[in-house]
Design a protein around this motif. Structure first.
Motif, mmCIF file in Angstrom:
data_model
loop_
_atom_site.group_PDB
_atom_site.id
_atom_site.type_symbol
_atom_site.label_atom_id
_atom_site.label_comp_id
_atom_site.label_asym_id
_atom_site.label_seq_id
_atom_site.Cartn_x
_atom_site.Cartn_y
_atom_site.Cartn_z
ATOM 1 N N THR A 129 0.828 -1.205 0.000
ATOM 2 C CA THR A 129 0.000 0.000 0.000
ATOM 3 C C THR A 129 0.856 1.247 0.000
ATOM 4 N N TRP A 130 1.918 1.231 0.793
ATOM 5 C CA TRP A 130 2.819 2.389 0.849
ATOM 6 C C TRP A 130 3.438 2.656 -0.519
ATOM 7 N N MET A 131 3.907 1.587 -1.168
ATOM 8 C CA MET A 131 4.597 1.745 -2.452
ATOM 9 C C MET A 131 3.667 2.167 -3.579
ATOM 10 N N ALA A 132 2.511 1.535 -3.684
ATOM 11 C CA ALA A 132 1.659 1.721 -4.861
ATOM 12 C C ALA A 132 0.534 2.726 -4.670
ATOM 13 N N GLU A 133 0.262 3.138 -3.448
ATOM 14 C CA GLU A 133 -0.795 4.126 -3.218
ATOM 15 C C GLU A 133 -0.265 5.386 -2.540
ATOM 16 N N ASP A 134 0.440 5.216 -1.431
ATOM 17 C CA ASP A 134 0.905 6.389 -0.690
ATOM 18 C C ASP A 134 2.001 7.156 -1.419
ATOM 19 N N ILE A 135 2.963 6.446 -1.984
ATOM 20 C CA ILE A 135 4.049 7.156 -2.665
ATOM 21 C C ILE A 135 3.555 7.896 -3.905
ATOM 22 N N PRO A 136 2.737 7.277 -4.779
ATOM 23 C CA PRO A 136 2.197 8.071 -5.895
ATOM 24 C C PRO A 136 1.410 9.295 -5.437
ATOM 25 N N ALA A 137 0.646 9.157 -4.356
ATOM 26 C CA ALA A 137 -0.090 10.314 -3.838
ATOM 27 C C ALA A 137 0.875 11.394 -3.374
ATOM 28 N N TRP A 138 1.948 10.981 -2.730
ATOM 29 C CA TRP A 138 2.961 11.938 -2.274
ATOM 30 C C TRP A 138 3.642 12.625 -3.456
ATOM 31 N N VAL A 139 3.935 11.863 -4.497
ATOM 32 C CA VAL A 139 4.566 12.443 -5.685
ATOM 33 C C VAL A 139 3.658 13.500 -6.298
ATOM 34 N N ARG A 140 2.389 13.183 -6.425
ATOM 35 C CA ARG A 140 1.449 14.145 -7.018
ATOM 36 C C ARG A 140 1.297 15.387 -6.143
ATOM 37 N N ALA A 141 1.425 15.217 -4.847
ATOM 38 C CA ALA A 141 1.301 16.359 -3.940
ATOM 39 C C ALA A 141 2.510 17.284 -4.016
ATOM 40 N N ASN A 142 3.641 16.758 -4.490
ATOM 41 C CA ASN A 142 4.880 17.531 -4.447
ATOM 42 C C ASN A 142 5.426 17.964 -5.800
ATOM 43 N N PHE A 143 5.008 17.296 -6.883
ATOM 44 C CA PHE A 143 5.629 17.575 -8.176
ATOM 45 C C PHE A 143 4.584 17.683 -9.286
ATOM 46 N N ARG A 144 4.979 18.341 -10.378
ATOM 47 C CA ARG A 144 4.083 18.489 -11.524
ATOM 48 C C ARG A 144 4.052 17.179 -12.304
ATOM 49 N N THR A 145 2.901 16.539 -12.295
ATOM 50 C CA THR A 145 2.735 15.263 -12.994
ATOM 51 C C THR A 145 1.591 15.390 -13.982
ATOM 52 N N LEU A 146 1.106 14.258 -14.488
ATOM 53 C CA LEU A 146 0.034 14.244 -15.469
ATOM 54 C C LEU A 146 -1.093 13.347 -14.997
ATOM 55 N N GLN A 147 -2.292 13.651 -15.438
ATOM 56 C CA GLN A 147 -3.445 12.855 -15.048
ATOM 57 C C GLN A 147 -3.330 11.420 -15.563
ATOM 58 N N GLY A 148 -3.921 10.513 -14.812
ATOM 59 C CA GLY A 148 -3.989 9.133 -15.253
ATOM 60 C C GLY A 148 -2.696 8.368 -15.051
#
Length: 353
Positions: free
Chosen positions: A201-220
């Motif tokens: 859960t940490w790797m596949a859900e929490d870390i992506p959420a953290w990345v999106r909260a901190n950096f410019r990413t793309l939808q989907g």
């Protein structure tokens, strides 16, 4: 060394030349002992998720095939914060590698995560551009380290060189730890093992959420990839198959495909739910994979090829054997340019609204 009969090694070679997304293109080893060693011979083949290796036709052996990724819809996700406290741990020729600790809202797990931002990310010309994300998992225990931050695997410098040549995307690179102790027999297997930290859960859900909260990413998910070598190969295959809503593409290098931690004892059902050897047969994950094996290791080739042959659509796998490849960090290093080009060919690149 390999902890069980299913553990293997893999590598790839080839050239996939491509261009960056228009928003960007328009603007102009020694071995650390942390990887697993390994001890079915055959010719390179590719599968298309049918469960049976498919002939490559006129495709040159070792050449990664490119498939046009689904457009990212041009929708940039701007960071929402709160901003993480990142500290520099190492300089590379392509910019610094930073580190922080991430506490997952869903998992409750706190672990180290290393980050590299491509030089383009901080260029004012791309202030409104979202970037693709590549998560990298290490060989060995990765207890307090991640080998992709090491100068033995200079993936950051190689990526920037390929960007300049128009052959790869500038990826945001995320490099988490995988374990909190060095007991290899009781690894966390990048999974939610009952009674243990919820690493999956940490790797596949929490870390992506953290990345999106901190950096410019793309939808989907079309701009999200995951890659790893040895133990990291197991993790990248498993996470992509379990979370196809998160990852579009995965590259397991010299991986294995059966969880074997002693912590699974008494939890057979949960172990099966985290077993890539079973997940690849279920026909549930629309993901693309570049799966590789070292040509000098007959046992490893047999393990990897047998797993590839089990793939059921919509899983799509390209398989490659590195000529003379062994389960060594120095051989993993040789694969960096080709893996980055394959990922760039199969993931959406930088885009602006």
């Amino acid at each position: 060394m390999l902890r069980q009969s299913s553990r293997s090694r893999a590598v790839l070679t080839g050239a996939a030349v491509l261009t960056l997304a228009a928003s960007l293109a328009a603007c102009g080893g020694s071995d650390d002992g942390k990887g697993k060693s390994s001890s079915a011979d055959g010719t390179p083949a590719a599968t298309a998720g049918t469960g049976t290796p498919a002939a490559t036709g006129s495709e040159a052996p070792g050449t990664p095939t490119a498939e046009q990724p689904t457009p990212a819809n041009g929708k940039v996700l701007m960071p929402t914060g709160p901003a993480a406290n990142l500290s520099k741990v190492r300089d590379t020729a392509a910019g610094p590698i930073m580190m922080t600790k991430v506490t997952g809202a869903k998992s409750g797990v706190t672990g180290q995560v290393w980050v590299w931002l491509p030089p383009e990310y901080n260029d004012p010309k791309f202030a409104k551009t979202g970037f693709p994300v590549l998560t990298l998992y290490a060989g060995g225990q990765s207890n307090g380290y991640n080998t992709w931050t090491d100068n033995q695997l200079p993936i950051q410098e190689v990526d920037e060189q390929l960007v300049k040549q128009g052959k790869a995307h500038p990826f945001i690179m995320i490099m988490p730890v995988q374990n909190f102790n060095s007991d290899e027999k009781n690894a966390l297997d990048c999974s939610d093992i009952p009674g243990q930290p919820k690493m999956g859960t940490w790797m596949a859900e929490d870390i992506p959420a953290w990345v999106r909260a901190n950096f410019r990413t793309l939808q989907g998910r079309d701009s999200w990839g995951v890659m790893g070598a040895s133990t990291g190969g197991f993790c990248s295959a498993k996470l992509a198959l379990q979370y196809p809503n998160v990852y579009k593409a995965a590259v397991p290098i010299d991986g294995y495909f059966i969880p074997d931690s002693g912590l699974w004892k008494g939890h057979d059902a949960e172990k099966a739910a985290n077993n890539p050897n079973l997940l690849v047969t279920q026909g549930k994950a629309d993901v693309k994979m570049y799966v590789t094996a070292g040509g000098a290791n007959g046992y490893e080739k047999e393990v990897v090829k047998s797993w590839v042959a089990k793939a059921v659509a919509p899983v799509s796998i390209q398989y490659y054997e590195q000529p003379g490849g062994k389960h060594l960090t120095s051989d993993f290093k040789k694969m960096i340019p080709d893996t980055l080009q394959w990922l760039s060919a199969n993931l959406a690149g930088p885009a602006s609204d």
